[in-house]
Design a protein around this motif. Structure first.
Motif, short mmCIF file in Angstrom:
data_model
loop_
_atom_site.label_atom_id
_atom_site.label_comp_id
_atom_site.label_asym_id
_atom_site.label_seq_id
_atom_site.Cartn_x
_atom_site.Cartn_y
_atom_site.Cartn_z
N TYR A 1 0.82 -1.21 0.00
CA TYR A 1 0.00 0.00 0.00
C TYR A 1 0.86 1.26 0.00
O TYR A 1 0.36 2.36 -0.23
CB TYR A 1 -1.02 0.00 1.13
CG TYR A 1 -0.57 0.37 2.52
CD1 TYR A 1 -0.47 1.70 2.91
CD2 TYR A 1 -0.30 -0.61 3.47
CE1 TYR A 1 -0.10 2.03 4.20
CE2 TYR A 1 0.07 -0.29 4.75
CZ TYR A 1 0.17 1.03 5.11
OH TYR A 1 0.54 1.36 6.39
N THR A 2 2.16 1.12 0.20
CA THR A 2 3.06 2.27 0.08
C THR A 2 3.66 2.36 -1.32
O THR A 2 4.47 3.26 -1.58
CB THR A 2 4.21 2.16 1.10
OG1 THR A 2 4.92 0.94 0.87
CG2 THR A 2 3.67 2.17 2.51
N ALA A 3 3.29 1.43 -2.21
CA ALA A 3 3.88 1.43 -3.56
C ALA A 3 3.36 2.62 -4.36
O ALA A 3 2.21 3.03 -4.22
CB ALA A 3 3.51 0.13 -4.28
N MET A 4 4.23 3.16 -5.20
CA MET A 4 3.87 4.31 -6.04
C MET A 4 3.99 3.98 -7.52
O MET A 4 3.31 4.58 -8.34
CB MET A 4 4.77 5.51 -5.70
CG MET A 4 4.72 5.92 -4.23
SD MET A 4 3.09 6.47 -3.67
CE MET A 4 3.02 8.09 -4.42
N LYS A 5 4.87 3.08 -7.90
CA LYS A 5 5.09 2.73 -9.31
C LYS A 5 5.18 1.22 -9.45
O LYS A 5 6.27 0.65 -9.33
CB LYS A 5 6.37 3.40 -9.82
CG LYS A 5 6.32 4.92 -9.80
CD LYS A 5 7.66 5.50 -10.26
CE LYS A 5 7.63 7.03 -10.20
NZ LYS A 5 8.91 7.63 -10.62
N PRO A 6 4.08 0.51 -9.73
CA PRO A 6 2.72 1.06 -9.85
C PRO A 6 2.10 1.28 -8.48
O PRO A 6 2.39 0.55 -7.53
CB PRO A 6 1.98 -0.05 -10.61
CG PRO A 6 2.67 -1.32 -10.18
CD PRO A 6 4.12 -0.95 -10.00
N GLY A 7 1.23 2.27 -8.40
CA GLY A 7 0.54 2.53 -7.15
C GLY A 7 -0.89 2.05 -7.20
O GLY A 7 -1.32 1.39 -8.16
N ASN A 8 -1.63 2.37 -6.17
CA ASN A 8 -3.04 1.99 -6.12
C ASN A 8 -3.78 2.73 -7.24
O ASN A 8 -3.84 3.97 -7.24
CB ASN A 8 -3.63 2.39 -4.76
CG ASN A 8 -5.03 1.84 -4.54
OD1 ASN A 8 -5.80 1.67 -5.49
ND2 ASN A 8 -5.37 1.58 -3.29
N PRO A 9 -4.35 2.01 -8.21
CA PRO A 9 -4.97 2.69 -9.37
C PRO A 9 -6.17 3.54 -9.01
O PRO A 9 -6.53 4.45 -9.76
CB PRO A 9 -5.36 1.52 -10.27
CG PRO A 9 -5.53 0.35 -9.36
CD PRO A 9 -4.49 0.55 -8.29
N LEU A 10 -6.80 3.29 -7.86
CA LEU A 10 -8.02 4.01 -7.52
C LEU A 10 -7.78 5.45 -7.08
O LEU A 10 -8.72 6.24 -7.00
CB LEU A 10 -8.78 3.26 -6.42
CG LEU A 10 -9.47 1.98 -6.90
CD1 LEU A 10 -9.94 1.15 -5.74
CD2 LEU A 10 -10.62 2.29 -7.85
N TYR A 11 -6.52 5.81 -6.81
CA TYR A 11 -6.25 7.20 -6.47
C TYR A 11 -6.32 8.10 -7.70
O TYR A 11 -6.89 9.20 -7.65
CB TYR A 11 -4.89 7.34 -5.80
CG TYR A 11 -4.86 6.73 -4.41
CD1 TYR A 11 -5.85 7.01 -3.49
CD2 TYR A 11 -3.85 5.85 -4.03
CE1 TYR A 11 -5.85 6.46 -2.23
CE2 TYR A 11 -3.82 5.28 -2.77
CZ TYR A 11 -4.83 5.58 -1.88
OH TYR A 11 -4.82 5.02 -0.63
N GLU A 12 -5.77 7.64 -8.80
CA GLU A 12 -5.80 8.45 -10.03
C GLU A 12 -6.98 8.11 -10.93
O GLU A 12 -7.40 8.94 -11.72
CB GLU A 12 -4.49 8.27 -10.79
CG GLU A 12 -3.29 8.83 -10.04
CD GLU A 12 -2.06 8.93 -10.92
OE1 GLU A 12 -2.08 8.41 -12.05
OE2 GLU A 12 -1.08 9.54 -10.47
N LYS A 13 -7.50 6.91 -10.80
CA LYS A 13 -8.66 6.49 -11.60
C LYS A 13 -9.69 5.86 -10.67
O LYS A 13 -9.79 4.63 -10.56
CB LYS A 13 -8.21 5.52 -12.69
CG LYS A 13 -7.26 6.13 -13.72
CD LYS A 13 -6.87 5.13 -14.80
CE LYS A 13 -5.92 5.75 -15.81
NZ LYS A 13 -6.56 6.76 -16.67
N PRO A 14 -10.47 6.70 -9.98
CA PRO A 14 -11.38 6.21 -8.94
C PRO A 14 -12.70 5.63 -9.45
O PRO A 14 -13.60 5.37 -8.66
CB PRO A 14 -11.62 7.47 -8.10
CG PRO A 14 -11.49 8.59 -9.07
CD PRO A 14 -10.45 8.17 -10.07
N ILE A 15 -12.80 5.47 -10.77
CA ILE A 15 -14.02 4.91 -11.36
C ILE A 15 -13.67 3.57 -12.00
O ILE A 15 -12.77 3.49 -12.84
CB ILE A 15 -14.60 5.87 -12.41
CG1 ILE A 15 -14.90 7.22 -11.79
CG2 ILE A 15 -15.86 5.26 -13.04
CD1 ILE A 15 -15.32 8.29 -12.79
N ALA A 16 -14.36 2.52 -11.60
CA ALA A 16 -14.12 1.19 -12.15
C ALA A 16 -14.98 0.98 -13.39
O ALA A 16 -16.19 1.22 -13.36
CB ALA A 16 -14.43 0.12 -11.10
#
Length: 567
Positions: A260-275
């Motif tokens: 959950y501290t990963a940035m590359k790749p990070g949690n996709p829902l922060y930049e793309k919060p729509i599934a």
């Protein structure tokens, strides 16, 4: 088990769920946490908001072919919670001794690095949606030339998209209430199939209006699913809706995201919060994250060239100072004098506000924080450098002016050519000069208690270092409750004495504790350590539900009516 093994086990466990159903269930839990409910599921989580986001991120980056489960299983949930907390403990363990000498330097490094690391990754954005909406509007609309060139859209289109998403979400939530009217074909949005197994006498007592309620209880995500055409409005045609959906949505797709501290790749829902659920259907995970994702997208859009970045930074600095000036004018109301962009001893200063025999020396810092590193020693160096470049530099600027007041010297206010605009007799202000550093992103614990990283002369007091959104929320709440400059000055005096004894990661907890009297000078003088808790900031949520005074505050009429529930 190692952190990697724990994370992989959790991802495998979560991957069996249906995408839409679990996103809806996790979203429902986040709202329940904000309302202090669902203790059976959230009570054992150490950082519910971030941990639930982490679960959703693991789901969106797992193999979609595995996702069939659409029912809550308490035993499986207990296993998930256990793994989440073990992962959290593994991160904290990185800061514990490992065959090394524990001396004063070791302790100082961990005192700074550990809370900074955990606050950065465990804490979501702490502000109200009107604050981010107004910031995006005022910052990026003047830069629409860049935005249009890169996206074919203007800032107003993105804001209208968010408004339409939020309105649809609220309408759908009201629609599944006992007295609500659900949208047409609402069952088509469900991820479960309900079968009424109640005894016949009980069935006879139920009417059709209760069915949407039962569906919603079993499938929280039903209110967050939509088709693109449902977001169309006179201001936002389908072409623009689809363009924005392409920018802010993602399909569930297997990837290497694990930590959950990963940035590359990070949690996709922060930049793309729509599934993107397929077949034209979409689902919002968290509505408020959409406006944060829009802000992130626009910042990247306006930072692709050196010239564009320069324009953005200049606009951001001016807007930050505008906001601060507006807030102090609203607080002080009259009898104030403001100097902005002035020079003292040949050095530029941001704001000096004089009111009666009080002086507010204010420096605005739009510094971007870098993510903390896992290695404590490397993290300490980065945090210290960023802190010095933001709060440390801001304090040095404040100190330049504050020293004149402390020495009761004449203060020459000059323009950029050295011409004296006005001379102030600082002896008239006695000991009533306050230094304030306002930034856009908080450093967390090391900003709230400055004693770890900021060195000040013996005769000086610590400045108040505060994030703009927190400053706005505090001042507007003071005004909404009929309070004014006197209470604000009392707070500043008290706030100076909290350093070197405060444990806190949210400035509004300190502000809230002051307003409720939970923290007062008598308590501060008698305690060596003072620790705040999230409930200390509840006063601001309570005020927001009544109306806090933000510009273009949403649902203000409905709030004041007292007849609406919001989700």
């Amino acid at each position: 088990m190692t952190l990697e093994e724990l994370s992989k086990q959790l991802k495998e466990l979560i991957s069996t769920y249906d995408t839409g159903w679990l996103l809806g269930d996790l979203s429902g839990l986040m709202h329940a946490g904000g309302n202090h409910t669902a203790a059976d599921q959230l009570g054992k989580l150490s950082s519910p908001q971030r941990q639930l986001y982490y679960l959703a991120g693991l789901l969106m980056t797992s193999d979609p072919r595995n996702g069939t489960d659409n029912m809550y299983d308490p035993d499986k949930w207990d296993e998930i919670v256990n793994l989440l907390n073990k992962i959290e403990q593994a991160y904290a363990a990185m800061f514990f001794p490992k065959d090394e000498v524990v001396d004063d330097h070791w302790q100082k490094v961990r005192k700074v690095a550990m809370p900074s690391f955990l606050d950065y990754f465990n804490q979501g954005p702490l502000n109200f949606e009107e604050q981010i909406i107004n910031w995006v509007k005022d910052l990026y609309a003047p830069l629409d030339g860049i935005v249009i060139k890169e996206t074919g859209l203007q800032t107003a289109d993105f804001l209208q998209f968010y408004a339409n998403v939020d309105a649809l979400h609220q309408k759908n939530f009201q629609g599944v209430g006992l007295n609500g009217t659900p949208r047409a074909n609402w069952r088509d949005y469900a991820k479960v199939q309900m079968v009424n197994t109640a005894p016949e006498p009980l069935k006879a007592m139920m009417d059709d209006t209760m069915e949407p309620v039962f569906y919603y209880m079993a499938d929280h995500g039903i209110i967050d699913r939509f088709y693109a055409n449902e977001l169309v409005s006179p201001e936002l045609p389908i072409e623009k809706v689809e363009t924005i959906l392409n920018l802010l949505s993602a399909e569930r797709k297997q990837s290497d995201f694990l930590y959950y501290t990963a940035m590359k790749p990070g949690n996709p829902l922060y930049e793309k919060p729509i599934a993107n659920l397929g077949d034209g259907m979409y689902q919002i995970f968290e509505v408020k994250q959409v406006i944060h994702a829009i802000e992130s997208l626009l910042e990247k859009t306006c930072s692709k060239t050196k010239a564009d970045t320069t324009a953005l930074v200049a606009r951001k600095g001016n807007l930050l100072e505008d906001r601060i000036e507006e807030l102090f004018k609203a607080l002080l109301k009259r009898d104030y004098k403001i100097f902005r962009g002035y020079y003292v001893d040949g050095c530029e200063q941001d704001l000096l506000i004089l009111w009666k025999n009080y002086a507010f020396i204010i420096e605005a810092k739009g510094y971007n924080l870098r993510e903390p590193l896992r290695d404590p020693d490397k993290a300490f160096v980065r945090i210290k450098d960023d802190f010095r470049g933001c709060i440390g530099y801001g304090y040095d600027q404040c100190r330049r002016v504050e020293s004149k007041f402390l020495a009761a010297q004449l203060l020459d206010i000059c323009d950029n050519k050295g011409n004296v605009l006005e001379t102030i007799d600082t002896s008239e202000f006695e000991d009533n000069a306050f230094s304030v550093v306002v930034n856009l992103k908080t450093f967390g614990q090391v900003q709230i208690d400055l004693s770890s990283l900021l060195e000040i002369p013996d005769e000086s007091s610590y400045p108040w270092a505060v994030k703009l959104d927190d400053l706005e929320t505090f001042i507007l709440t003071l005004l909404a409750r009929g309070k004014g400059p006197k209470e604000f000055l009392n707070f500043l005096r008290m706030r100076e004495t909290l350093h070197d004894k405060l444990i806190c990661n949210d400035e509004l907890q300190v502000c809230g504790a002051f307003l409720t009297g939970t923290i007062n000078q008598k308590l501060i003088d008698s305690k060596e350590v003072i620790m705040t808790t999230p409930d200390h900031g509840n006063i601001f949520d309570q005020q927001y539900r009544k109306g806090i005074g933000f510009r273009d505050e949403k649902y203000l009429i409905e709030k004041k009516s007292g007849r609406w529930l919001f989700w």
